[in-house]
Design an enzyme around this catalytic site. Structure first.
Site, PDB file in Angstrom:
ATOM      1  CD  GLU A  34      -2.700   1.262   2.356  1.00 30.31           C
ATOM      2  OE1 GLU A  34      -2.802   0.240   3.203  1.00 30.31           O
ATOM      3  OE2 GLU A  34      -3.327   2.192   2.578  1.00 30.31           O
ATOM      4  NE  ARG A 258       2.023  -8.204   9.797  1.00 29.32           N
ATOM      5  CZ  ARG A 258       2.126  -6.873   9.101  1.00 29.32           C
ATOM      6  NH1 ARG A 258       3.156  -6.091   9.376  1.00 29.32           N
ATOM      7  NH2 ARG A 258       1.340  -6.736   8.132  1.00 29.32           N
ATOM      8  CE  LYS A 268       2.909   0.265   4.880  1.00 30.94           C
ATOM      9  NZ  LYS A 268       2.533  -0.239   3.491  1.00 30.94           N
TER      10      LYS A 268
HETATM   11  P1  ATP Z   1       2.670  -2.221   8.056  1.00 28.91           P
HETATM   12  O1  ATP Z   1       1.553  -2.823   9.091  1.00 28.91           O
HETATM   13  O2  ATP Z   1       4.136  -2.239   8.315  1.00 28.91           O
HETATM   14  O3  ATP Z   1       2.218  -0.818   7.305  1.00 28.91           O
HETATM   15  P2  ATP Z   1       1.233  -3.491   5.967  1.00 28.91           P
HETATM   16  O4  ATP Z   1       1.074  -5.086   5.695  1.00 28.91           O
HETATM   17  O5  ATP Z   1       0.146  -2.828   5.912  1.00 28.91           O
HETATM   18  O6  ATP Z   1       2.482  -3.209   6.879  1.00 28.91           O
HETATM   19  P3  ATP Z   1       1.624  -3.512   3.163  1.00 28.91           P
HETATM   20  O7  ATP Z   1       2.090  -2.271   2.280  1.00 28.91           O
HETATM   21  O8  ATP Z   1      -0.017  -3.625   3.029  1.00 28.91           O
HETATM   22  O9  ATP Z   1       1.768  -3.158   4.402  1.00 28.91           O
HETATM   23  O10 ATP Z   1       2.314  -4.611   2.787  1.00 28.91           O
HETATM   24  C1  ATP Z   1       2.827  -5.149   1.624  1.00 28.91           C
HETATM   25  C2  ATP Z   1       3.266  -6.828   1.779  1.00 28.91           C
HETATM   26  O11 ATP Z   1       4.485  -6.961   2.682  1.00 28.91           O
HETATM   27  C3  ATP Z   1       2.186  -7.562   2.167  1.00 28.91           C
HETATM   28  O12 ATP Z   1       1.839  -8.607   1.429  1.00 28.91           O
HETATM   29  C4  ATP Z   1       2.360  -7.637   3.905  1.00 28.91           C
HETATM   30  O13 ATP Z   1       1.826  -8.858   4.305  1.00 28.91           O
HETATM   31  C5  ATP Z   1       3.912  -7.719   3.704  1.00 28.91           C
HETATM   32  N1  ATP Z   1       4.364  -7.291   4.908  1.00 28.91           N
HETATM   33  C6  ATP Z   1       4.250  -6.265   5.549  1.00 28.91           C
HETATM   34  N2  ATP Z   1       4.854  -6.209   6.761  1.00 28.91           N
HETATM   35  C7  ATP Z   1       5.531  -7.398   6.943  1.00 28.91           C
HETATM   36  C8  ATP Z   1       6.647  -7.962   7.795  1.00 28.91           C
HETATM   37  N3  ATP Z   1       6.663  -7.362   8.800  1.00 28.91           N
HETATM   38  N4  ATP Z   1       6.973  -9.315   7.441  1.00 28.91           N
HETATM   39  C9  ATP Z   1       6.303  -9.798   6.223  1.00 28.91           C
HETATM   40  N5  ATP Z   1       5.895  -9.336   5.270  1.00 28.91           N
HETATM   41  C10 ATP Z   1       5.431  -8.224   5.636  1.00 28.91           C
HETATM   42 MG    MG Z   2      -1.549  -3.252   4.524  1.00 31.91          MG
END
Ligand code: ATP
Ligand code: MG
Length: 557
Positions: A34, A258, A268
């Site tokens: 995102e 994760r 983020k």
């Molecule tokens: P955050 O909570 O850090 O904002 P998010 O999951 O909302 O992370 P996205 O931009 O939606 O962030 O994530 C893109 C991809 O990265 C998704 O497939 C998500 O599952 C993966 N991802 C995000 N954080 C992690 C993590 N800590 N470990 C492994 N994969 C991750």
């Molecule tokens: Mg997300």
């Protein structure tokens, strides 16, 4: 350390699918960020996994921006995400945006309405929440649930046309208000938001929810293996329900845990707070766990990819020791970084028996680990030098192999010296150290027959280049700041940045460029910061030389 492991569960699934001829053996994964922030090391593990699996099985990976929350999304983030993925060494097959599919998603919603599987609900958010029930009590059906197909179609069209205000109406899937899975209790598909979108501008005033976008986008792109983190496991039945009812390409979702790192935060939203409230200098502050922060700190793409490999994938959440990340960059830089001499806390060293006017050029090996190239550099040597203040002891302890009255050491790449005397100023600190050198003991051509235990680094006073050094420590004082009481920001380490402004380097560093990496002999790995200029050369300490992590591992076996 061994990196040999058997296949992980995702490799097993994909190998099995290929064997069974599923999707004609085709493998297409996607990385779906995102664009609401910069990528962090957790995302890097997901990138390595998605791109790595596709590569391993002869497939491809799409980059898809999951841009369905217009308030939080920006083009700056899109650009940084693309730059970071490329820097990590991966190439996507196609660049897509969920917003590319807004029209198709709208048509899909219409199709579900026509099938009697979606309805427009006028209830407020509070009413919907109240009717949702709890995990142990069934929910209650909305009074709008029985609207006719025709009425729903007309209302949905008017939602799109902008006739209603934010929150006045939503579109919901008609599934089961008694399902034990709360997400199946008539989940929202669309909400009204009169907000400009970073790509579609004001074309839309309603946007699909994650659950009604992600799986459908996967399906439109014919993604074969849609890999996401564990919190989406409970969403999987809904992912499958939409695909089944829409009768579209059957993408499949798989979950892995994760990856979290200790002494930092990884969401983020929290990283954005650190930036906005100026606890750090920006998303690429070298203390941040972001890809851009790690890059500026001096991490290489290889070291991050190696870290992701070592971490592997798991089905249970766990916290990874930041020491493992440090181990990976140390291993890489040990092989690739040139060695140079930098004195961080200088004190004058005068060689009494060395001629005043003499300038010698000594030869230093750039990297003793690089057996293939054996590149060397020139290091000027003369009567007045600087050495490290803590390499000198007025009253040396037993077994002190550095300098003190009467003691001998070798100056790296130069001569053996013997300390003869020293002077102090009024406040008691050492001002000058005087020594004599052994002319026959020159490195590479030593006929003195003497041997000394210690070697210290130095720089020529006349030729030294001043440096600013930024030394970093962990950004947080505790391992898991979000698990502590109160605000995670209460646990910020106030000493996470120390600036050394009077370091002195050998002149070979004068022309170092941003991101150039070196080992400062006996001190650590350093990398030129982007704030550096010809007037002021600034280095970030990437990591110290001490490897506490692999020692810890050895203790545990
Ligand atoms: P955050 O909570 O850090 O904002 P998010 O999951 O909302 O992370 P996205 O931009 O939606 O962030 O994530 C893109 C991809 O990265 C998704 O497939 C998500 O599952 C993966 N991802 C995000 N954080 C992690 C993590 N800590 N470990 C492994 N994969 C991750
Ligand atoms: Mg997300």
């Amino acid at each position: 350390m061994s990196t040999e492991k058997g296949p992980n569960f995702l490799e097993e699934i994909i190998a099995e699918d290929i064997k069974n001829g599923k999707h004609q053996g085709r493998v297409l994964t996607r990385f779906p960020p995102e664009p609401n922030g910069y990528l962090h090391i957790g995302h890097a593990t997901s990138i390595c996994l998605n791109f790595g699996l596709a590569k391993q099985f002869g497939g491809k990976t799409n980059l898809r921006f999951d841009d369905t929350n217009p308030e939080k999304e920006e083009t700056e983030y899109v650009d940084s995400i693309k730059a970071d993925i490329k820097w990590l060494g991966f190439e996507w097959s196609n660049e897509f945006y969920a917003s590319d599919y807004f029209e198709t998603l709208y048509d899909y919603a219409v199709k579900l309405i026509e099938k009697g599987l979606a309805y427009v609900d006028d209830s407020s958010a509070e009413e919907i929440a109240a009717e949702k029930g709890t995990p142990t009590e069934p929910g209650k059906e909305s009074k709008y649930r029985s609207r006719s197909v025709a009425e729903n179609l007309a209302l949905f069209l008017r939602m799109r046309a902008g006739e209603f205000k934010d929150g006045e109406k939503v579109l919901r899937a008609k599934i089961d208000m008694t399902s034990p899975n709360m997400l199946l209790r008539d989940p929202l598909m669309y909400r009204i938001k009169h907000v400009e979108h970073h790509r579609t501008g004001n074309q839309w005033c309603m946007y699909p929810m994650y659950d009604f976008a992600h799986g459908q986008c996967d399906s439109i792109e014919q993604i074969t293996h849609s890999i996401c983190t564990l919190e989406f496991e409970v969403h999987r039945p809904l992912y499958e329900w939409f695909i089944e009812k829409l009768e579209i390409f059957p993408s499949k979702q798989y979950e892995f845990a994760r990856r979290n790192l200790n002494y930092t935060v990884m969401s983020k939203r929290k990283l954005l707070q650190l930036v906005n409230e100026k606890h750090v200098s920006g998303w690429d502050d070298p203390r941040m766990p972001t890809v851009s922060g790690l890059r500026r700190r001096g991490y290489t793409p290889e070291s991050i990819r190696n870290f992701c490999d070592l971490v592997g994938i798991a089905r249970r959440e766990n916290v990874i020791d930041v020491g493992l990340l440090e181990y990976c960059i140390r291993e890489d830089l040990n092989k690739s970084a040139d060695r140079v001499m930098v004195v961080m806390d200088p004190v004058k060293l005068i060689i009494d028996n060395y001629p005043e006017e003499r300038n010698e050029i000594l030869i230093g090996e750039n990297n003793p680990e690089d057996l293939e190239h054996k590149i060397t550099r020139e290091i000027p040597f003369c009567k007045e030098l600087f050495m490290e203040r803590d390499d000198f002891m007025e009253v040396p302890m037993k077994k002190y192999f550095r300098l003190g009255p009467g003691l001998m050491v070798r100056l790296k790449n130069a001569y053996i010296i013997k300390c003869e005397s020293f002077t102090k100023n009024a406040d008691g600190s050492v001002v000058e150290i005087h020594c004599t050198y052994i002319p026959e003991s020159k490195s590479g051509n030593d006929t003195s027959g003497m041997s000394v235990k210690g070697t210290i680094h130095w720089v020529s006073a006349k030729h030294a280049v001043p440096l600013e050094l930024r030394l970093y420590d962990r950004l947080f004082k505790v391992e898991n700041p979000q698990a502590e009481d109160g605000d995670f920001k209460d646990y910020i380490n106030p000493k996470s940045l120390e600036i050394v402004s009077n370091a002195l380097a050998e002149p070979s560093l004068k022309n170092a460029k941003t991101l150039d990496k070196f080992q400062f002999i006996r001190k650590g790995y350093f990398c030129v910061d982007k704030d550096s200029s010809s007037e002021k050369i600034i280095f970030n300490r990437t990591v110290s030389l001490k490897d506490s992590w692999s020692k810890e591992q050895k203790k545990n076996v």
